[in-house]
Design a protein around this motif. Structure first.
Motif, PDB file in Angstrom:
ATOM      1  N   PHE A 202      12.385  13.161  10.024  1.00  0.00           N
ATOM      2  CA  PHE A 202      13.620  13.188   9.662  1.00  0.00           C
ATOM      3  C   PHE A 202      13.446  12.589   8.234  1.00  0.00           C
ATOM      4  N   ASP A 203      14.331  13.383   7.342  1.00  0.00           N
ATOM      5  CA  ASP A 203      14.330  12.980   5.961  1.00  0.00           C
ATOM      6  C   ASP A 203      15.673  12.151   5.872  1.00  0.00           C
ATOM      7  N   VAL A 204      15.183  10.912   5.422  1.00  0.00           N
ATOM      8  CA  VAL A 204      16.547  10.101   4.993  1.00  0.00           C
ATOM      9  C   VAL A 204      16.659   9.826   3.615  1.00  0.00           C
ATOM     10  N   ARG A 205      16.222  10.578   2.862  1.00  0.00           N
ATOM     11  CA  ARG A 205      16.437  10.357   1.384  1.00  0.00           C
ATOM     12  C   ARG A 205      17.792  10.356   0.921  1.00  0.00           C
ATOM     13  N   PHE A 206      18.995  10.837   1.726  1.00  0.00           N
ATOM     14  CA  PHE A 206      20.248  10.866   1.346  1.00  0.00           C
ATOM     15  C   PHE A 206      21.045   9.553   1.678  1.00  0.00           C
ATOM     16  N   LEU A 207      20.153   8.445   2.101  1.00  0.00           N
ATOM     17  CA  LEU A 207      20.781   7.270   2.597  1.00  0.00           C
ATOM     18  C   LEU A 207      20.832   6.525   1.264  1.00  0.00           C
ATOM     19  N   GLU A 225      17.846  -8.671   4.701  1.00  0.00           N
ATOM     20  CA  GLU A 225      18.772  -8.367   3.464  1.00  0.00           C
ATOM     21  C   GLU A 225      18.876  -6.920   3.321  1.00  0.00           C
ATOM     22  N   VAL A 226      17.740  -6.434   3.122  1.00  0.00           N
ATOM     23  CA  VAL A 226      17.570  -4.760   2.721  1.00  0.00           C
ATOM     24  C   VAL A 226      18.240  -3.959   3.909  1.00  0.00           C
ATOM     25  N   ALA A 227      17.859  -4.528   5.368  1.00  0.00           N
ATOM     26  CA  ALA A 227      18.256  -3.547   6.248  1.00  0.00           C
ATOM     27  C   ALA A 227      19.989  -3.636   6.569  1.00  0.00           C
ATOM     28  N   GLY A 267      11.052  10.038   7.078  1.00  0.00           N
ATOM     29  CA  GLY A 267      10.634   9.985   5.378  1.00  0.00           C
ATOM     30  C   GLY A 267      11.639   9.523   4.424  1.00  0.00           C
ATOM     31  N   CYS A 268      11.299   8.796   3.456  1.00  0.00           N
ATOM     32  CA  CYS A 268      12.036   8.654   2.458  1.00  0.00           C
ATOM     33  C   CYS A 268      11.234   8.807   1.165  1.00  0.00           C
ATOM     34  N   THR A 269      11.788   8.691  -0.148  1.00  0.00           N
ATOM     35  CA  THR A 269      10.792   8.806  -1.261  1.00  0.00           C
ATOM     36  C   THR A 269       9.505   8.180  -1.464  1.00  0.00           C
ATOM     37  N   GLY A 270       9.587   6.712  -1.180  1.00  0.00           N
ATOM     38  CA  GLY A 270       8.427   5.995  -1.244  1.00  0.00           C
ATOM     39  C   GLY A 270       7.783   5.338  -0.066  1.00  0.00           C
ATOM     40  N   ARG A 274      14.353   2.950   3.317  1.00  0.00           N
ATOM     41  CA  ARG A 274      15.037   3.708   4.177  1.00  0.00           C
ATOM     42  C   ARG A 274      14.344   4.171   5.221  1.00  0.00           C
ATOM     43  N   SER A 275      13.116   4.525   5.103  1.00  0.00           N
ATOM     44  CA  SER A 275      12.260   5.100   6.173  1.00  0.00           C
ATOM     45  C   SER A 275      11.761   4.126   7.115  1.00  0.00           C
ATOM     46  N   VAL A 276      11.611   3.019   6.420  1.00  0.00           N
ATOM     47  CA  VAL A 276      10.937   1.756   7.204  1.00  0.00           C
ATOM     48  C   VAL A 276      12.137   1.318   8.095  1.00  0.00           C
TER      49      VAL A 276
END
Length: 313
Positions: A202-207, A225-227, A267-270, A274-276
């Motif tokens: 799943f590519d979540v780079r759009f989030l 905080e990030v979540a 997956g996200c960029t790094g 987001r992926s975490v």
């Protein structure tokens, strides 16, 4: 007493799960022993192929002394042992006299089916390396007849599909509570490459990306905080709703299909924010359903900015 599997006939009684379980697998060459043993390995059995029968008692003793490290053992004994095979029945008789608990699975198939399988693989029959396959089958049936008479279970694979054989093996030799598919949820960063063993990606780079918020840049997606930031957007809520529905549908289908392991990669960029966050959400939801699931953040420590990550994750 032997239990023979035919269409419409089910196992009447399962052996009680002991601390040490010994299964001797034998049968016709081309009868499906290799495939059956693969399924038993998936169930956690330690498989030893083509063991000379004379070594069975000593090997069993070694396994018992190993304790919990070797709890379920499969010994494959067949006519490939050549002259050693002549001691097979005598060894089994001695084990019976000494009350050594074991079960024996005899794998069989029709002559026509075995001939077809040998024709397809272009291999020589071990009992007839220089003559017709049918001659080897006849010799092997005669030689194996005493072992077949001692079998606890007989499975004829002539008309069985692989999935049907797997189901029979699982039903007989699986744990009483049933074997569950193991699930691995993995977060990763696309800049470090996609995981090669992933079944779903799943590519979540759009989030929305917390990387561009200075106060969140050095914190992982598991930090509250990030979540909360990622989850606060409608697009995230919509995606999670669709993702939950997809998991509710797909996971039971994989279990039904007999898959032993499922790897869900997000997956996200790094691979830090987001992926975490999404991977942890998937993990928590599957864990709440009682499924055997593990969580791994593959690329979390590969980023240049992670000074708060270790204590937060």
């Amino acid at each position: 007493m032997e239990q023979e599997f035919e269409e419409g006939k089910e196992v009447q009684e399962q052996p009680k799960e002991d601390k040490f379980r010994l299964v001797v697998v034998t049968g016709m060459s081309g009868g499906g022993k290799t495939q059956a043993c693969r399924y038993m390995e998936d169930l956690g059995y330690f498989v030893v192929d083509n063991l000379p029968p004379v070594f069975i008692p000593k090997f069993v003793e070694l396994c018992k002394h190993a304790g919990d490290h070797v709890g379920k053992v499969v010994l494959v004994v067949d006519t490939r042992s050549r002259e050693f095979f002549d001691t097979f029945i005598h060894v089994l008789d001695d084990m019976d006299k000494e009350d050594v608990p074991y079960e024996m699975l005899f794998m069989d198939a029709s002559d026509a089916c075995i001939i077809r399988r040998y024709k397809e693989t272009r291999r020589r029959h071990p009992m007839a390396p220089s003559s017709r396959i049918s001659d080897g089958i006849a010799k092997e049936r005669e030689r194996l007849s005493p072992a077949r008479a001692k079998a606890t279970y007989i499975i004829d694979t002539s008309e069985l599909k692989k999935v049907e054989l797997r189901d029979k093996i699982h039903r007989i030799f699986g744990n009483s509570d049933g074997e569950q598919m193991s699930i691995n949820v993995l977060s990763f960063g696309f800049k470090f490459g996609m995981p090669l063993d992933a079944d779903m990606v799943f590519d979540v780079r759009f989030l929305p990306n917390p990387f561009y918020i200075e106060s969140m840049r050095h914190k992982s997606g598991a930090v509250p905080e990030v979540a909360e930031y990622i989850a606060g957007f409608p697009v995230t809520q919509d995606f999670m709703e669709h993702l939950d529905g997809m998991m509710d549908f797909l996971v039971p289908q994989y279990v039904k299909e007999g898959k032993s392991q499922l790897v869900i990669a997000v997956g996200c960029t790094g691979g830090m924010h987001r992926s975490v966050f999404i991977a942890k959400h998937v993990f928590d939801r599957l864990k709440d359903k009682g499924l055997p699931v593990k969580l791994e953040h593959r690329d979390l420590m590969k980023n240049d900015v992670w000074e708060h990550v270790r204590e937060e994750c």
